[in-house]
Design a protein around this motif. Structure first.
Motif, mmCIF file in Angstrom:
data_model
loop_
_atom_site.group_PDB
_atom_site.id
_atom_site.type_symbol
_atom_site.label_atom_id
_atom_site.label_comp_id
_atom_site.label_asym_id
_atom_site.label_seq_id
_atom_site.Cartn_x
_atom_site.Cartn_y
_atom_site.Cartn_z
ATOM 1 N N GLU A 95 -4.395 3.934 7.928
ATOM 2 C CA GLU A 95 -5.084 3.214 6.853
ATOM 3 C C GLU A 95 -5.510 1.840 7.357
ATOM 4 O O GLU A 95 -4.674 1.039 7.790
ATOM 5 C CB GLU A 95 -4.160 3.056 5.647
ATOM 6 N N THR A 96 -6.819 1.550 7.327
ATOM 7 C CA THR A 96 -7.317 0.272 7.833
ATOM 8 C C THR A 96 -7.597 -0.743 6.740
ATOM 9 O O THR A 96 -7.629 -1.939 7.004
ATOM 10 C CB THR A 96 -8.604 0.486 8.651
ATOM 11 N N LYS A 97 -7.828 -0.299 5.521
ATOM 12 C CA LYS A 97 -8.103 -1.221 4.426
ATOM 13 C C LYS A 97 -6.858 -2.045 4.110
ATOM 14 O O LYS A 97 -5.789 -1.505 3.844
ATOM 15 C CB LYS A 97 -8.547 -0.461 3.182
ATOM 16 N N GLY A 98 -6.993 -3.355 4.165
ATOM 17 C CA GLY A 98 -5.851 -4.238 3.923
ATOM 18 C C GLY A 98 -4.916 -4.337 5.106
ATOM 19 O O GLY A 98 -3.785 -4.806 4.964
ATOM 20 N N ARG A 117 0.839 -1.188 0.000
ATOM 21 C CA ARG A 117 0.000 0.000 0.000
ATOM 22 C C ARG A 117 0.880 1.246 0.000
ATOM 23 O O ARG A 117 1.959 1.259 0.608
ATOM 24 C CB ARG A 117 -0.904 0.004 1.234
ATOM 25 N N SER A 170 2.074 -9.810 6.091
ATOM 26 C CA SER A 170 3.099 -9.811 5.045
ATOM 27 C C SER A 170 4.418 -9.250 5.551
ATOM 28 O O SER A 170 5.487 -9.823 5.327
ATOM 29 C CB SER A 170 2.612 -9.000 3.841
ATOM 30 N N ARG A 198 -3.689 -8.056 6.067
ATOM 31 C CA ARG A 198 -2.757 -8.573 5.055
ATOM 32 C C ARG A 198 -1.398 -7.893 5.167
ATOM 33 O O ARG A 198 -0.355 -8.536 5.073
ATOM 34 C CB ARG A 198 -3.341 -8.373 3.659
ATOM 35 N N ALA A 199 -1.413 -6.590 5.377
ATOM 36 C CA ALA A 199 -0.152 -5.850 5.479
ATOM 37 C C ALA A 199 0.650 -6.284 6.702
ATOM 38 O O ALA A 199 1.862 -6.520 6.609
ATOM 39 C CB ALA A 199 -0.439 -4.347 5.541
ATOM 40 N N ASP A 215 2.137 2.628 3.261
ATOM 41 C CA ASP A 215 3.052 1.816 4.069
ATOM 42 C C ASP A 215 4.524 2.069 3.765
ATOM 43 O O ASP A 215 5.396 1.479 4.412
ATOM 44 C CB ASP A 215 2.759 0.320 3.854
#
Length: 311
Positions: free
Chosen positions: A138-141, A88, A148, A144-145, A91
């Motif tokens: 940022e909360t979307k994803g 993202r 990862s 996963r972030a 990030d």
């Protein structure tokens, strides 16, 4: 310089001799292979010469050079991992900060501070990564972030740093090979396991294990490779490690199984991301992750097997 025992010097010469044989075999097969097949084989062998030369040079120069080498290796591997992940935009600042984990982890290795070495990434960094992502807002994803980035640092930094820490173990506990002997034993068996599984699979492999992930992995290749690695683990253990031959069997078996899992896991990652190789850094081999995928699993397992049975 690191103290190289006669056994470690002999092991290095054996590896060089194997590369010479591979180079000669490559020339003999030139007329039997297609142009593309011969070029790939030549690239792979030439790359092995470079990789072995770099590793052996670092080990012979001394502990500082070895630590610098493994630090750079982890840095490149972590960067390669981040380059293939769907990162993202928000990030990027956190990823830049995560690169600082590489010199810090190897600083603990150089100090011989086992306590911090063993908890810095799997405890402190694991807690800091999600906190850092929260601060980015940022909360979307998010899940996963977090997973990862945690897994990327665990495999490319924490796992690989166990190879370097072998050099920090008390040399008097392993008069046969010292720290260098332990590194050669681990790295040689890990890479030999990959080759052995490939050869057994080519010769006798029919039944696929997980064709959806790695079509070339067969039961014959897996079982034959693990059995061969286990045997060589027993033969080489008294020569390069403080392990007797019967514990060498256990170490060889562990390396064979873990190497297979590491290779298969990175194959699954590439399947998920729909890429063939993690990069084109090493001609004939792909990227750093393609070359150290097995080592990321064998290094920590062998390290702790050795420590809890010997040191």
């Amino acid at each position: 310089m690191l103290d190289l025992t006669p056994n470690t010097l002999c092991a290095m010469l054996v590896v060089v001799a194997m590369l010479v044989i591979a180079s000669v075999t490559q020339l003999l097969l030139r007329s039997r292979l297609s142009a593309d097949g011969y070029l790939e084989l030549k690239q792979r062998i030439n790359s092995w010469w470079v990789m072995v030369g770099v590793v052996f040079t670092a080990l012979m120069i001394g502990p500082t050079a070895s630590l610098i080498f493994f630090t750079i290796l982890s840095f490149i591997a972590l960067r390669e991992f981040f380059s293939i992940l769907p990162v993202r935009v928000t990030d990027r600042r956190l990823i830049l900060a995560l690169y600082l984990a590489v010199p810090l982890q190897y600083y603990w290795v150089g100090m011989g501070w086992y306590g911090m070495f063993i908890v810095f990434i799997p405890v402190y960094l694991f807690l800091l990564i999600p906190f850092g992502l929260l601060m980015l807002g940022e909360t979307k994803g998010f899940i996963r972030a977090v997973g990862s980035y945690q897994w990327a640092t665990m495999t490319t930094v924490f796992a690989i740093s166990h190879v370097a820490y072998l050099l920090m173990l008390p040399a008097e506990e392993n008069p046969a090979g010292g720290g260098v002997g332990l590194v050669i034993y681990l790295v040689f068996l890990t890479q030999f396991n990959d080759v052995a599984q490939y050869i057994w699979g080519k010769k006798f492999g029919n039944r696929k294990i997980v064709p959806a992930i790695s079509p070339n992995k067969t039961w014959a290749g897996f079982l034959g490779g693990v059995a061969t690695t286990t045997l060589f683990g027993a033969l080489l253990a008294p020569w390069l490690t403080p392990l007797p031959w019967w514990l060498g069997l256990g170490a060889g078996l562990l390396i064979g199984l873990a190497g297979f899992i590491g290779d298969l896991t990175v194959s699954a990652v590439k399947r998920d991301l729909r890429i063939k190789d993690t990069s084109q850094l090493i001609p004939g081999h792909g990227g750093i992750l393609d070359r150290i995928d097995s080592l990321m699993y064998t290094a920590p397992l062998f390290f702790h097997f050795l420590v809890y049975t010997t040191y």
